[in-house]
Scaffold this motif. Structure first.
Motif, PDB file in Angstrom:
ATOM      1  N   ARG A  35       0.813  -1.233   0.000  1.00  0.00           N
ATOM      2  CA  ARG A  35       0.000   0.000   0.000  1.00  0.00           C
ATOM      3  C   ARG A  35       0.839   1.273   0.000  1.00  0.00           C
ATOM      4  O   ARG A  35       0.502   2.256  -0.647  1.00  0.00           O
ATOM      5  N   GLY A  64     -13.293   3.777  -0.036  1.00  0.00           N
ATOM      6  CA  GLY A  64     -13.009   2.849   1.061  1.00  0.00           C
ATOM      7  C   GLY A  64     -11.642   3.005   1.677  1.00  0.00           C
ATOM      8  O   GLY A  64     -11.460   2.801   2.876  1.00  0.00           O
ATOM      9  N   CYS A  65     -10.661   3.318   0.859  1.00  0.00           N
ATOM     10  CA  CYS A  65      -9.283   3.253   1.339  1.00  0.00           C
ATOM     11  C   CYS A  65      -8.521   4.441   0.755  1.00  0.00           C
ATOM     12  O   CYS A  65      -7.669   4.292  -0.109  1.00  0.00           O
ATOM     13  N   VAL A  66      -8.877   5.612   1.237  1.00  0.00           N
ATOM     14  CA  VAL A  66      -8.412   6.854   0.623  1.00  0.00           C
ATOM     15  C   VAL A  66      -6.922   7.068   0.915  1.00  0.00           C
ATOM     16  O   VAL A  66      -6.491   7.049   2.063  1.00  0.00           O
ATOM     17  N   GLN A  96     -22.069   3.377   9.117  1.00  0.00           N
ATOM     18  CA  GLN A  96     -20.994   2.944  10.023  1.00  0.00           C
ATOM     19  C   GLN A  96     -21.377   3.267  11.465  1.00  0.00           C
ATOM     20  O   GLN A  96     -21.287   2.422  12.361  1.00  0.00           O
ATOM     21  N   VAL A  97     -21.772   4.517  11.662  1.00  0.00           N
ATOM     22  CA  VAL A  97     -22.068   4.984  13.020  1.00  0.00           C
ATOM     23  C   VAL A  97     -23.296   4.266  13.571  1.00  0.00           C
ATOM     24  O   VAL A  97     -23.296   3.802  14.724  1.00  0.00           O
ATOM     25  N   ILE A 156     -15.061  12.759   8.408  1.00  0.00           N
ATOM     26  CA  ILE A 156     -15.950  12.548   9.565  1.00  0.00           C
ATOM     27  C   ILE A 156     -17.039  13.606   9.573  1.00  0.00           C
ATOM     28  O   ILE A 156     -16.938  14.595   8.885  1.00  0.00           O
ATOM     29  N   LYS A 164      -3.559   8.937  11.603  1.00  0.00           N
ATOM     30  CA  LYS A 164      -3.179   7.604  11.128  1.00  0.00           C
ATOM     31  C   LYS A 164      -1.664   7.558  11.039  1.00  0.00           C
ATOM     32  O   LYS A 164      -1.050   8.445  10.455  1.00  0.00           O
ATOM     33  N   ASP A 182      -1.955   3.455   5.110  1.00  0.00           N
ATOM     34  CA  ASP A 182      -3.122   2.636   4.793  1.00  0.00           C
ATOM     35  C   ASP A 182      -4.376   3.472   5.046  1.00  0.00           C
ATOM     36  O   ASP A 182      -4.571   3.969   6.149  1.00  0.00           O
ATOM     37  N   GLY A 183      -5.210   3.612   4.019  1.00  0.00           N
ATOM     38  CA  GLY A 183      -6.300   4.571   4.100  1.00  0.00           C
ATOM     39  C   GLY A 183      -7.621   4.084   4.647  1.00  0.00           C
ATOM     40  O   GLY A 183      -8.596   4.815   4.604  1.00  0.00           O
ATOM     41  N   HIS A 184      -7.725   2.869   5.170  1.00  0.00           N
ATOM     42  CA  HIS A 184      -9.001   2.419   5.737  1.00  0.00           C
ATOM     43  C   HIS A 184      -9.435   3.394   6.840  1.00  0.00           C
ATOM     44  O   HIS A 184      -8.756   3.499   7.850  1.00  0.00           O
ATOM     45  N   TRP A 185     -10.541   4.085   6.642  1.00  0.00           N
ATOM     46  CA  TRP A 185     -10.913   5.162   7.568  1.00  0.00           C
ATOM     47  C   TRP A 185     -12.148   4.856   8.403  1.00  0.00           C
ATOM     48  O   TRP A 185     -12.559   5.650   9.236  1.00  0.00           O
ATOM     49  N   ARG A 186     -12.744   3.661   8.183  1.00  0.00           N
ATOM     50  CA  ARG A 186     -14.026   3.382   8.838  1.00  0.00           C
ATOM     51  C   ARG A 186     -13.934   3.419  10.362  1.00  0.00           C
ATOM     52  O   ARG A 186     -14.736   4.071  11.033  1.00  0.00           O
ATOM     53  N   SER A 211     -13.269   6.898  11.735  1.00  0.00           N
ATOM     54  CA  SER A 211     -14.431   7.758  11.538  1.00  0.00           C
ATOM     55  C   SER A 211     -15.470   7.537  12.638  1.00  0.00           C
ATOM     56  O   SER A 211     -16.025   8.486  13.203  1.00  0.00           O
ATOM     57  N   VAL A 212     -15.713   6.269  12.958  1.00  0.00           N
ATOM     58  CA  VAL A 212     -16.711   5.951  13.986  1.00  0.00           C
ATOM     59  C   VAL A 212     -16.245   6.452  15.353  1.00  0.00           C
ATOM     60  O   VAL A 212     -17.016   7.039  16.118  1.00  0.00           O
ATOM     61  N   ALA A 272     -14.112   8.904  15.904  1.00  0.00           N
ATOM     62  CA  ALA A 272     -14.128  10.374  15.886  1.00  0.00           C
ATOM     63  C   ALA A 272     -15.530  10.898  16.159  1.00  0.00           C
ATOM     64  O   ALA A 272     -15.725  11.846  16.931  1.00  0.00           O
ATOM     65  N   GLY A 323      -2.589   1.057  11.321  1.00  0.00           N
ATOM     66  CA  GLY A 323      -2.914   0.133  10.238  1.00  0.00           C
ATOM     67  C   GLY A 323      -1.652  -0.461   9.650  1.00  0.00           C
ATOM     68  O   GLY A 323      -1.632  -0.894   8.505  1.00  0.00           O
TER      69      GLY A 323
END
Lengths: 543, 130
Positions: free
Chosen positions: A93, A186-188, A434-435, A543, B11, B15-19, B22-23, B25, B63
């Motif tokens: 990555r 998904g993976c910014v 998600q929340v 967010i 982060k 690795d950009g997985h932000w889920r 985000s939750v 935060a 990550g």
């Protein structure tokens, strides 16, 4: 500590209300009209092929890769030896997704991260090491390039290795990805080319494959990456439709490829299945019907080869728990069952250690074994679309399709798929879910065994995940230096110049990319060229 | 809300997985904290952001490799020894133990939002508000 039992939830995971039972009147009239079609008949909700899995079992197709290219090579061979029937290359990555060489300051600062999520492949030399001894002329491969800006490089590298082995590209089977859901939702990444440039590159790849690599799936829309980021089942499907519209409209606008061929090339897509087994099986049925309808009604495409949507499934990584990880073997099995009931063409089962690390050899082996047990011991593969005709499943299929079209229409009203990625609107929809889902776990409305409830654990085995290797960075740095030292510098420079001209003009970039890879132009050089040409995507607020 | 405790969330990897982040935060913001999203930062960049934003707590979203996190914590401790740190994300049990031994609380996948908010309140306790 055990909470009082959760109140029962009589909706699907996406919130579609569920009745206690279903009868003939619950299937909407327009769907009832096509209920009697057989697998292999339009609109294909019952499956694209009359013989189902009898003549073509689903492909066992696991994502794999870490460390140095030789580490990834070893793991791919391990999986093939254990019965995997296609392989997916994973690129690191830090380097690949960002188009950085390992000596980029942002990578050097995180040198231990390098190789944790895939092998480092900065030039065609490293891709050749990764593919060493793997019969790519007869084995279906995923070349990597899941992230949009990386795809042309990854594909050109794989194809260059094939050419050097004397394999005609006209005969080479396999798949690319270049997925907007992963890249922009998904993976910014920290840096990425803008969506408009990504769309141009994907159209270039589709057109290039049609002419030169006709057995290759050029790009693959991966709804999975929208779903596992938070889009629910019908949003995932609706957004996949919106994405396909964006690709097909672009191909049509360019006018270089006939639309039936273009549609066939785009018809290899990916979704996720979750623990809502019937909702997701119904989603796959709805997807095939929606795809056929889209091609027929919007583009006037009647070619049945194009109208048959081909589906790859990855079971939801987000459903795999950190706590009591062996429970995930059961979850993987059930989500795989959902995919098979839905009629998937290929399948990857996430590892039982998914929440802890990339898969260990054992976790990978279990993902393959789950699929083999389903293929060989259960009789699941004997009859196509076993759920067809169930009032419940047909009603659910119709409802998901209806809601997916509404979501796709919502995206179009907001300017289309790319516009809703640029504005962050899609991110907002994912975030709301998600929340909400996390809150449901937090306040006892959603039970997750071993996490929210039933937390007692008597296992003597701690699963600490797979540590990877610790020399990926150092070896990659040495290899980068060797390429710079040994390549024909003027040739590499000239190839890079031609690539720049293609990027800045309107010619297809892929011929120039192939020349650049053959001249040992490196990942970071192409990345710098892309950044100079197109700049950086403005990431929406997350967010 | 001017006296709300300030939390920097970053982060450590590319690795950009932000889920997950985000939750978390959202939960911290809903609990009254002032949340600053720092993005993907190196150790030196985390120090700079923590000082510039004058934060009361740093949350590291992991990550990647734990060694990168350990180094970032070292840099933060050198620059701001009093600043509390907590961490979450993909952290195998052995990585959790390693960070816990350094005095950093860890929240791997499956951690409850209530526990994370409670920890944030405790770690920022000397500050009024939140």
């Amino acid at each position: 500590m055990t909470r009082p039992p959760s109140p029962p939830s009589f909706t699907t995971r996406s919130g579609i209300p569920l009745q206690a039972s279903y009868g003939p009147d619950d299937v909407p009239a327009d769907h009832r009209q096509v209920m009697g079609t057989l697998p292999g008949q339009a609109p294909f909700h019952r499956g694209g092929f009359a013989q189902g899995y009898r003549t073509k079992p689903w492909r066992i197709f696991q994502l794999s890769g870490f460390g140095k290219p030789e580490d990834e090579n070893e793991r791919i061979k391990f999986l093939l030896e254990h019965g995997e029937t296609g392989f997916l290359m994973e690129h690191d990555r830090n380097t690949a997704d960002h188009m950085y060489n390992v000596d980029h300051p942002d990578v050097v600062a995180r040198r231990e991260d390098v190789g944790q999520t895939g092998a480092v492949m900065q030039s065609v030399r490293e891709v050749a090491i990764c593919l060493d001894g793997i019969p790519i002329e007869s084995t279906y491969g995923h070349a990597g390039g899941a992230v949009v800006q990386h795809a042309p490089f990854a594909l050109a590298a794989y194809w260059t290795v094939a050419k050097r082995r004397g394999i005609p590209l006209e005969t080479l089977g396999g798949t690319g990805q270049s997925d907007f859901f992963l890249t922009y939702l998904g993976c910014v990444t920290k840096q990425q080319i803008p969506t408009a440039a990504g769309l141009r590159l994907n159209a270039d790849i589709i057109e290039f494959c049609s002419e030169h690599v006709p057995k290759w799936v050029p790009v693959s829309i991966a709804g999975y990456n929208g779903g596992d980021t938070g889009l629910n089942a019908y949003q995932e499907l609706g957004a996949v439709i919106a994405n396909a519209i964006e690709y097909l409209d672009e191909i049509k606008r360019r006018g270089r490829l006939d639309m039936a061929t273009a549609a066939y090339r785009v018809a290899g897509v990916n979704f996720r299945t979750t623990m809502d087994i019937f909702e997701d099986a119904a989603k796959l049925r709805a997807a095939r019907k929606a795809w056929c309808t889209l091609l027929r009604d919007r583009y006037g495409i009647t070619d049945e080869r194009a109208q048959r949507l081909r589906i790859h499934i990855v079971t939801a990584g987000s459903m795999m728990t950190y706590q009591q990880p062996f429970n995930n073997i059961v979850r993987g099995t059930l989500m795989a069952l959902s995919a098979v009931l839905g009629g998937t063409q290929s399948l990857g089962v996430s590892g039982y250690d998914e929440a802890i690390s990339i898969p260990s050899e054992h976790a990978h082996q279990m993902s393959v074994r789950i699929q083999q047990i389903l293929q060989h011991e259960t009789n699941l593969a004997s009859v196509a679309d076993p759920l067809g005709g169930s009032y419940y499943i047909e009603a659910l299929t119709a409802e998901i399709e209806k809601r997916a079209w509404e979501f796709a229409a919502d995206i179009e009203r907001r300017g289309g798929f790319l516009a809703t990625l640029d504005s962050g609107w899609l991110h907002g929809r994912a975030r709301d879910n998600q929340v909400a889902w996390q809150q449901a776990e937090n306040d006892g409305r959603q039970t997750v065994v071993g996490v929210t409830d039933f937390r007692g654990n008597s296992t003597p085995f701690e699963v600490d995940g797979f540590p990877g290797v610790n020399d990926a960075f150092d070896v990659a740095l040495e290899r980068l230096k060797a390429v710079r030292r040994e390549r024909h510098e003027a040739g590499a420079h000239a190839a890079l110049k031609r690539l720049e001209a293609a990027c800045r003009g309107t010619d297809n970039v892929m011929p120039a990319m192939m020349e650049a890879l053959d001249a040992e132009v490196t990942l970071g050089e192409v990345g710098d060229l892309f950044r100079d040409t197109w700049g950086d995507w403005q990431t929406p607020e997350l967010i | 809300m001017t006296d709300a405790a300030r939390i920097l969330l970053v982060k450590t990897s590319l690795d950009g997985h932000w889920r997950g982040l985000s939750v978390v935060a959202r939960a911290l913001r809903d609990a009254g904290f002032h949340v600053i999203m720092g993005g993907m930062l190196t150790g030196a960049e985390i120090v700079r952001a923590a000082v510039d934003e004058d934060v009361d707590l740093v949350g590291l979203n992991v990550g990647g490799h734990v060694e990168v996190v350990v180094r970032a914590i070292g840099e933060l401790r050198t620059a701001r020894p009093e600043l509390p740190i907590f961490a979450g994300g993909v952290l195998p049990p052995s990585s959790c133990r390693r960070l816990n031994a350094m005095g950093v609380e860890t929240f791997p996948p499956g951690s409850s939002l209530d526990d994370i908010v409670t920890a944030a309140r405790r770690l920022t306790a000397p500050v009024a508000g939140a």
